[in-house]
Design an enzyme around this catalytic site. Structure first.
Site, PDB file in Angstrom:
ATOM      1  N   GLY A  14      22.605  34.060   8.897  1.00 27.28           N
ATOM      2  CA  GLY A  14      22.648  35.189  10.148  1.00 27.28           C
ATOM      3  C   GLY A  14      21.704  36.020  10.544  1.00 27.28           C
ATOM      4  O   GLY A  14      21.431  37.043  10.979  1.00 27.28           O
ATOM      5  N   GLY A  20      18.934  40.874  10.478  1.00 27.70           N
ATOM      6  CA  GLY A  20      18.766  39.733   9.781  1.00 27.70           C
ATOM      7  C   GLY A  20      17.161  39.610   9.926  1.00 27.70           C
ATOM      8  O   GLY A  20      16.350  39.426   8.997  1.00 27.70           O
ATOM      9  N   SER A 143      31.102  45.984   6.636  1.00 27.36           N
ATOM     10  CA  SER A 143      31.048  46.795   7.771  1.00 27.36           C
ATOM     11  C   SER A 143      31.985  48.140   7.329  1.00 27.36           C
ATOM     12  O   SER A 143      33.101  48.080   6.866  1.00 27.36           O
ATOM     13  CB  SER A 143      31.677  46.080   8.814  1.00 27.36           C
ATOM     14  OG  SER A 143      31.837  47.160   9.872  1.00 27.36           O
ATOM     15  N   TYR A 156      38.737  42.029  12.963  1.00 28.82           N
ATOM     16  CA  TYR A 156      37.206  42.370  12.251  1.00 28.82           C
ATOM     17  C   TYR A 156      37.745  42.857  10.970  1.00 28.82           C
ATOM     18  O   TYR A 156      37.249  42.679   9.876  1.00 28.82           O
ATOM     19  CB  TYR A 156      36.624  43.127  13.136  1.00 28.82           C
ATOM     20  CG  TYR A 156      35.010  43.373  12.913  1.00 28.82           C
ATOM     21  CD1 TYR A 156      34.349  42.112  12.399  1.00 28.82           C
ATOM     22  CD2 TYR A 156      34.343  44.372  12.580  1.00 28.82           C
ATOM     23  CE1 TYR A 156      33.116  42.327  11.761  1.00 28.82           C
ATOM     24  CE2 TYR A 156      33.124  44.656  12.526  1.00 28.82           C
ATOM     25  CZ  TYR A 156      32.360  43.539  11.949  1.00 28.82           C
ATOM     26  OH  TYR A 156      31.068  43.651  11.694  1.00 28.82           O
TER      27      TYR A 156
END
Length: 260
Positions: A14, A20, A143, A156
């Site tokens: 990613g 990243g 997250s 998510y």
């Protein structure tokens, strides 16, 4: 952090314009050679040039981590280039649907889980033998969505919660091979990507980026948002030998917005 990752090989999935890329530069500055994986190869080449300027090597491998053959190719190219892998950072990200679960399609939910959870698992499985050989480390980028239940983040949160559960199970399963598996959980990350989003929101609602930033940061203890570098520092800690006795753990990086 100079020397923290001397001569280690770090695989980063990613690798986009935000965290990243920062991870690639920071890992190189800490002494590592890197493997950069993402679907957009052109972006990888620009990051590889920055790594080379820091005196380290970078291999770019276009990879869709939802495709088993492409993951096998990533593993093969990594080992062909360096002969070893010390760290795998699962950083792949997809923008969430931002719809209530009642109107989120099952296809979207499946796609989120396929990338976030199964993609990370596919990479971990692929690199397990190499990581066992180096007593290496897996760092899963999660997250702060797992810490709250705000509307429109349902799909998510489902994916990221499954990623956390998987990380804990992998830590138990791979520990006998000397492989550590940990998670870093950032909130909003202050950088160019978030600045662009806040600028869009400011234009949409007739306010300023500063006002949106202040409102977003107001609930944190430090009254600010963590930077990409601060999040990267936590990830590199888990990647390094400084955390050699730590596995199955989760480190929140949110300037005190949530208490785990």
């Amino acid at each position: 952090m100079s020397g923290l990752l001397d001569d280690k090989v770090v695989v980063i999935s990613g690798v986009g314009p935000a965290l990243g890329s920062t991870l690639a530069r920071r890992a190189a500055a800490a002494g590592a050679d890197v493997v950069l994986a993402a679907r957009t190869v052109q972006r990888l080449e620009a990051v590889a040039a920055e790594v080379a300027e820091l005196g380290r090597r970078a291999v770019c491998v276009g990879t869709d981590i939802t495709d088993a053959d492409q993951v096998d190719n990533l593993v093969a190219q990594s080992l062909a280039a360096y002969g070893r892998v010390d760290v795998l950072i699962n950083n792949a990200f997809r923008v969430p649907s931002m719809k209530p679960l009642a109107v989120t399609s099952f296809d979207h939910i499946r796609d989120a889980i396929e990338l976030t959870v199964l993609g990370a698992l596919r990479l971990t499985q692929g690199f397990t033998e190499a990581l066992a050989g180096t007593k290496g480390s897996v760092v899963n980028v999660n997250s702060m969505v797992i810490r709250h239940s705000q509307p429109k983040y349902g799909a998510y949160k489902m994916a990221k919660s499954a990623l956390l559960a998987m990380s804990q199970s992998l830590a138990s399963e791979l520990g006998e091979q000397g492989i550590r598996v940990n998670s870093v959980v950032p909130g909003y990350i202050w950088g160019e990507t978030l600045q662009g989003y806040f600028a869009h929101q400011a234009g949409k609602y007739g306010t300023t980026v500063e006002a949106i930033y202040d409102a977003t940061a107001a609930s944190s203890d430090l009254k600010r948002l963590p930077t990409e570098d601060e999040v990267a520092s936590a990830i590199l800690f888990f990647a390094s030998d400084l955390s050699s006795g730590i596995t199955g753990q989760t480190l929140d990086v949110n300037c005190g917005e949530y208490k785990a």
